[in-house]
Each structure stands twice: as C-alpha cells, then as structure tokens.
Design an enzyme around this catalytic site. Structure first.
Site, PDB file in Angstrom:
ATOM      1  N   LEU A  17      -9.811 -47.039 -15.364  1.00 37.09           N
ATOM      2  CA  LEU A  17      -9.619 -46.781 -16.781  1.00 37.09           C
ATOM      3  C   LEU A  17      -8.685 -45.585 -16.880  1.00 37.09           C
ATOM      4  CD1 LEU A  17     -13.280 -46.977 -18.193  1.00 37.09           C
ATOM      5  CD2 LEU A  17     -11.505 -48.724 -18.378  1.00 37.09           C
ATOM      6  N   ASP A  18      -7.819 -45.565 -17.894  1.00 32.26           N
ATOM      7  CA  ASP A  18      -6.944 -44.419 -18.095  1.00 32.26           C
ATOM      8  C   ASP A  18      -7.772 -43.158 -18.338  1.00 32.26           C
ATOM      9  OD1 ASP A  18      -4.748 -46.079 -17.888  1.00 32.26           O
ATOM     10  OD2 ASP A  18      -4.553 -46.356 -20.053  1.00 32.26           O
ATOM     11  N   LYS A  19      -7.175 -42.022 -18.106  1.00 31.20           N
ATOM     12  CA  LYS A  19      -7.864 -40.740 -18.243  1.00 31.20           C
ATOM     13  C   LYS A  19      -8.589 -40.610 -19.582  1.00 31.20           C
ATOM     14  CE  LYS A  19      -6.928 -35.770 -18.612  1.00 31.20           C
ATOM     15  NZ  LYS A  19      -5.885 -34.718 -18.622  1.00 31.20           N
ATOM     16  N   ARG A  49      -2.851 -50.674 -24.716  1.00 33.01           N
ATOM     17  CA  ARG A  49      -1.990 -49.702 -25.373  1.00 33.01           C
ATOM     18  C   ARG A  49      -0.587 -50.266 -25.597  1.00 33.01           C
ATOM     19  NH1 ARG A  49      -2.558 -44.710 -21.440  1.00 33.01           N
ATOM     20  NH2 ARG A  49      -1.224 -43.708 -23.001  1.00 33.01           N
TER      21      ARG A  49
END
Length: 266
Positions: free
Chosen positions: A97-99, A197
């Site tokens: 997962l992205d930060k 995104r």
C-alpha cells in the site's frame, strides 16, 4: 578517471587510446533493524497475518529509508517468522500500500504461503475493496475505468495511463455525494502501482489530498491521498478456508466525511 584525470562532464566522449580507471566500492552489508512499533494485527496464524497499516507508514525500506517501516515493525512483531521470497528488504511482503494509504494487507510468514498468495494475487483471486474521497461530483452511480498504466513518459516518479502500459481495471461505486466531493467505494481487478490514484485522476476526479495526481492544496489541509483499503477477501493458501476481513475508516477520514455531511445538511 580518464587518463589519470577525473572527468566531471557526462558528455565527455571517449577517444581511442584513453585509459579509463573505475573504482567500485565494496557493497555495504544490509541489515534491517527490528523495531518495537505498534501495529494492528487483524488476523494471525502460523502461515500468514493480516495487518491494518496506519496512514503515513512506508511498507518496506527503500533508498535512504531503512527505519520505521512496516517491515521493521513486522521483524519485531513476528521475531523473524516471515517468508524470505522477497529477500531481506521485503520479508513477508506479498503486496503493498502507498505510504499515505491506510488499511489492510496480507503478510506471508512461510515461503509456501507467500508463493500461493502471490499466485492468487496474479490471477485476481484476492478481492480488495478501497474507500476514497474524490474531488468533484461523479455523475454515474457506478462504472469501470479500463485504461492501461505504465511509467509516466516525462516524470519517471509518476505513473500514467499510457497506450503501451499494463492492463489496469478499477470498478467504482458512489456511496455519497457532497457539494464538491464524492465518497466512493472501489474494487481492483488488477493491482498496478498507484492504480486508483491514476485512474480517478484520469477520469477527472482525483483523490482529495493527492498532490501527485491532483491539486497541491485542499481546504482540509490533508497531505496525502484520502484512501483506505477497507476490505480484503481471499482463500487461505494452506487451509483453503475462505477469509474476509474489514477495517474501519481511520479517524481523520471520518472527520472529513462528517464535516461534509454537516455542510450538506445546512
């Protein structure tokens, strides 16, 4: 060194007879530190674990960032009982997962579980549901974004919809509409880097707080995309039992939704 002199310009053209000397430093031994960082374990058995990752935490170490990641926390939590498939940098990490994306991800403890989970991920057998707040009011109640994603042709730090990219499919459903925003539920068929995104920005509804693919500033002062991996469903790779887990929206996300709901009711 070229002819015993340091060459400072990359544009230097090598000539016949040049003597080039290159010194390659010895590789540094990489060792990750197990850190006592509080993480929420939603489920755990001898083969795998499901973690609810907090917003702002990087999943695994990278260039210049070898501490305070989820991997550092996992090394302490599970005392080295993690799969070694992805090497020392990403032990146990099946997917990321992205930060600034919070929520659920599965971690493999054994190599057998890791291999089977990776195969399930590749064949789209792991169902993942995300919740996001988008800028703009979506007209359709539901839809699908089917657009290939690859590295951005100019900015190599970004991803983009490109003709020669890899298949990427995102399903969306509008849960609530506000004056300038949409609260949406998203399901991934594929799992490309930054997929949600990129896709939501591509159709004109970037995620709130996403300065990379949307606007630099927002009225709530949120830094980082408002995105939460709220549900994950898969068949256990060893026991073959069907598993489903969910994680509540983080507090900051709920606060923004409540502000928007209050605004709607005025």
């Amino acid at each position: 060194m070229v002819n015993q002199r340091q060459v400072l310009k990359p544009a230097y053209k090598v000539k016949s007879g040049d003597i080039i000397k290159v010194v390659i430093p010895e590789p540094k031994q990489l060792s990750l530190v197990a850190q006592d960082i509080d993480i929420e374990v939603v489920y755990e058995d001898e083969h795998l674990a499901v973690i609810n990752k907090p917003r702002g935490m990087v999943v695994h170490p990278g260039a210049g960032n070898f501490e305070n990641t989820l991997v550092n926390a996992l090394l302490h939590k599970f005392s080295g009982r993690l799969s070694s498939i992805n090497g020392v940098i990403r032990p146990g990490i099946v997917h990321r997962l992205d930060k600034d994306t919070s929520g659920l991800l599965v971690v493999a403890k054994t190599n057998e579980a890791h291999i089977k989970l990776s195969e399930a991920l590749k064949s789209h057998q792991i169902k993942r549901i995300y919740y996001a707040l988008c800028e703009g009011v979506l007209k359709e109640d539901s839809g699908v974004v089917d657009a290939p994603i690859g590295r951005h042709p100019v900015n190599r730090l970004k991803m983009a919809v490109v003709p020669n990219g890899k298949e990427a499919v995102t399903y969306f459903e509008v849960l609530e509409r506000f004056d300038k925003y949409s609260f949406v539920k998203l399901r991934l068929k594929t799992g490309r880097t930054h997929q949600i995104r990129v896709h939501m920005s591509y159709i004109g509804y970037p995620l709130l707080g996403d300065s990379t693919y949307g606007r630099a500033k927002n009225e709530f002062g949120v830094q980082g995309q408002v995105l939460h991996a709220g549900e994950i469903e898969f068949v256990h790779p060893i026991t073959l039992k069907a598993l489903h887990f969910s994680a509540d929206l983080p507090e900051y996300f709920v606060e923004i939704l409540n502000m928007l709901r209050n605004r709607n009711n005025k």
